[in-house]
Design an enzyme around this catalytic site. Structure first.
Site, PDB file in Angstrom:
ATOM      1  N   LYS A 197       2.881  10.949   7.409  1.00 23.76           N
ATOM      2  CA  LYS A 197       2.087  10.617   8.593  1.00 23.76           C
ATOM      3  C   LYS A 197       2.562  11.286   9.894  1.00 23.76           C
ATOM      4  CE  LYS A 197       0.196   6.128   7.075  1.00 23.76           C
ATOM      5  NZ  LYS A 197      -1.235   6.273   6.999  1.00 23.76           N
ATOM      6  N   ASP A 212       9.556   2.847   1.504  1.00 25.33           N
ATOM      7  CA  ASP A 212       8.365   3.609   1.899  1.00 25.33           C
ATOM      8  C   ASP A 212       8.209   3.437   3.411  1.00 25.33           C
ATOM      9  OD1 ASP A 212       5.888   4.515   2.597  1.00 25.33           O
ATOM     10  OD2 ASP A 212       4.845   3.694   0.862  1.00 25.33           O
ATOM     11  N   PHE A 226       0.873  -1.186   0.000  1.00 24.80           N
ATOM     12  CA  PHE A 226       0.000   0.000   0.000  1.00 24.80           C
ATOM     13  C   PHE A 226       0.902   1.226   0.000  1.00 24.80           C
ATOM     14  CE2 PHE A 226      -2.468   3.506   1.463  1.00 24.80           C
ATOM     15  CZ  PHE A 226      -3.739   3.292   0.966  1.00 24.80           C
TER      16      PHE A 226
HETATM   17  C1  PLP Z   1       3.122   2.700   3.593  1.00 28.32           C
HETATM   18  C2  PLP Z   1       2.230   3.810   3.140  1.00 28.32           C
HETATM   19  N1  PLP Z   1       2.570   4.523   2.063  1.00 28.32           N
HETATM   20  C3  PLP Z   1       1.805   5.538   1.616  1.00 28.32           C
HETATM   21  C4  PLP Z   1       0.621   5.866   2.251  1.00 28.32           C
HETATM   22  C5  PLP Z   1      -0.212   7.004   1.748  1.00 28.32           C
HETATM   23  O1  PLP Z   1      -0.145   8.067   2.629  1.00 28.32           O
HETATM   24  P1  PLP Z   1      -1.263   9.200   2.618  1.00 28.32           P
HETATM   25  O2  PLP Z   1      -2.520   8.579   3.110  1.00 28.32           O
HETATM   26  O3  PLP Z   1      -0.712  10.273   3.511  1.00 28.32           O
HETATM   27  O4  PLP Z   1      -1.382   9.674   1.207  1.00 28.32           O
HETATM   28  C6  PLP Z   1       0.231   5.142   3.374  1.00 28.32           C
HETATM   29  C7  PLP Z   1      -1.032   5.441   4.061  1.00 28.32           C
HETATM   30  O5  PLP Z   1      -1.587   4.696   4.794  1.00 28.32           O
HETATM   31  C8  PLP Z   1       1.050   4.090   3.824  1.00 28.32           C
HETATM   32  O6  PLP Z   1       0.728   3.360   4.901  1.00 28.32           O
END
Ligand code: PLP
Length: 460
Positions: A264, A235, A150
């Site tokens: 986050k 990520d 994700f």
């Molecule tokens: C690992 C990871 N990458 C990217 C995202 C996307 O972040 P955002 O919701 O701030 O766009 C999330 C969101 O849950 C995430 O857990």
């Protein structure tokens, strides 16, 4: 302004579900009502939420991980008020921001193998930028990503999403995105061997499912990337900033990515913000001439409120003992929750790092329980977990949710400041709810049968 925001909140609090049904996402309201989460939260402090009746809840979702330092931390609030009161020259655009410079310097001190920072407004925007920078640096089109990954919901991020439900109806995606199984170095090597992949984008620990890497997977992946000239992008949007008991999760595995993505928790839970930390040569492949000085960026990136929240968040994380607390409370919870696996048939494994903990459920051995499992799973895959999360919330005031669509994993992602008392609260709640799940027929099962009925009707 005739009314204060708090007056508006108080006056309209009771209308929130009506407002959302009428003007926003009605389906979300239906979900909340169906599972009994429509309690009307009124305030939050630290690791706790309070509903309109004043009832206290332990928040194990922490806004999908943004409240690592706890809700409404006074130091973050003071910093934000300080910025607002100071009439700073925010977003001049034809100047460079002091606070962005300071936050970049402090971030890179914590990740000294990287040299440059690009700020964004969210996680998904960090992922989009990583795709652009990787393409520019390598002059290659492809992106390799993992099953169950994700990375966000905008088009680039969605194109490297490992869960198809999010993509349905939104195709076509970005071309040349290749999925490989997580923890499979041979598959990664096959995907990278044609030398068309700009980047391998990977969560050190996958948020959907709390899937841990094999001990040598990430180091091996970094080596394969180097061999084929592909950038290794970690990520850390969910795993970073202390979540796993280290500032970055990659520190557990001894890897040095070419790009690290964060977002986050950097916000302190208040102001959206994200960042990419990267090697100089990648950065300079994009910003390589004066006429390209604004070739990537966004209007609100580097805004003073976000930068201030980031600076204070880093200070709290690095000087306040929060990361050590995450590691300490994690050790306690991993031990106590794992001990329940032997006693409760549906609970099959407890895994995680720091305060990113997954409880894995699965079909039980005994026939009677297996029949019940099959019945609700036939109605809706993953429904079993609601048999745990609903009583956790309703009877024990613990807010937790499943780690993805159709998932049999419940994820705990509390603030890094939880105490031993909170751990005892979690242990007591799971103990009772898991015991209840083995009572067939029982209250928990009749509730979930009703939900299964809803699911059947909805899909009919
Ligand atoms: C690992 C990871 N990458 C990217 C995202 C996307 O972040 P955002 O919701 O701030 O766009 C999330 C969101 O849950 C995430 O857990």
């Amino acid at each position: 302004m005739t009314k204060k925001i708090t007056e508006i909140f108080d006056e309209r609090e009771a209308d929130r579900y009506v407002l959302h049904t009428k003007y926003l996402n009605e389906q979300m309201v239906r979900v909340l009502r169906t599972i009994g989460y429509d309690v009307g939260f009124r305030s939050g402090s630290g690791q706790y939420l309070y509903d309109r009746a004043g009832t206290k809840y332990l928040d194990l979702l922490s806004g999908f991980g943004v409240f690592a330092v706890g809700r409404n931390h006074p130091a973050i609030r003071d910093a934000l008020k300080n910025v607002l009161d100071a009439d700073l020259p925010n977003l001049v655009q034809m100047d460079v921001s002091v606070l962005a410079g300071v936050l970049a310097e402090r971030l890179l001190r914590l990740v000294p193998q990287l040299d440059k920072v690009v700020f964004t407004n969210s996680g998904t925007e960090s992922v989009e930028a990583a795709i652009k920078f990787a393409r520019a640096a390598t002059r290659r089109p492809g992106i390799v990503y993992c099953e169950h990954a994700f990375h966000g919901l905008s088009y680039g991020a969605l194109s490297i999403m490992g869960d198809k439900i999010f993509r349905a109806g939104f195709e076509p995606m970005l071309p040349e995105c290749v999925e490989v199984p997580f923890n499979d170095l041979e598959a990664l090597e096959r995907a990278l061997a044609p030398r068309t992949a700009a980047a391998f984008v990977v969560e050190p620990i996958q948020g959907k499912g709390v899937n841990l890497p094999d001990p040598d997977y990430l180091r091996g992946a970094a080596e394969v990337c180097r061999r084929y000239g592909t950038l290794f992008v970690a990520d850390e949007i969910q795993t970073g900033l202390g979540r796993t008991g280290r500032f970055l999760a990659i520190e557990h595995y001894g890897v040095e990515p070419d790009i690290v993505l964060i977002a986050k928790a950097l916000s302190g839970g208040h102001v959206p913000v994200g960042a990419l930390l990267m090697r100089k040569r990648i950065f300079e492949s994009v910003f390589d001439r004066m006429d390209r000085a604004v070739v990537h960026g966004s209007t609100f990136g580097k805004n003073d409120l976000a930068m201030a929240a980031g600076i204070v968040t880093l200070e709290l994380l690095t000087t306040g003992g929060m990361i050590a607390n995450a590691e300490r409370t994690s050790a306690r919870l991993m031990t106590s929750l794992s001990a329940m696996v032997k006693r409760f048939e549906f609970l099959q494994e407890v895994r995680g790092k720091g305060l990113m903990i997954g409880l894995q459920f699965g079909p039980p051995k005994s026939l009677k329980l297996k029949l019940s499992w099959n019945m609700i799973e036939a109605a809706n895959r993953g429904l079993f977990c609601q048999l745990i999360t609903i009583p956790l919330f309703r009877d024990h005031k613990v807010l937790a949710q499943v780690a993805g669509h159709g998932s049999h994993t419940i994820k705990l992602l509390p603030a890094l400041i939880i105490s031993d008392e909170d751990c005892a609260w979690i242990e007591r709640a799971f103990e009772e709810v898991l015991a209840g799940s083995q009572e067939v027929p029982g209250a928990a099962w009749s509730l979930v049968k009703t939900l299964a009925g809803h699911a059947m009707r909805a899909s009919a």
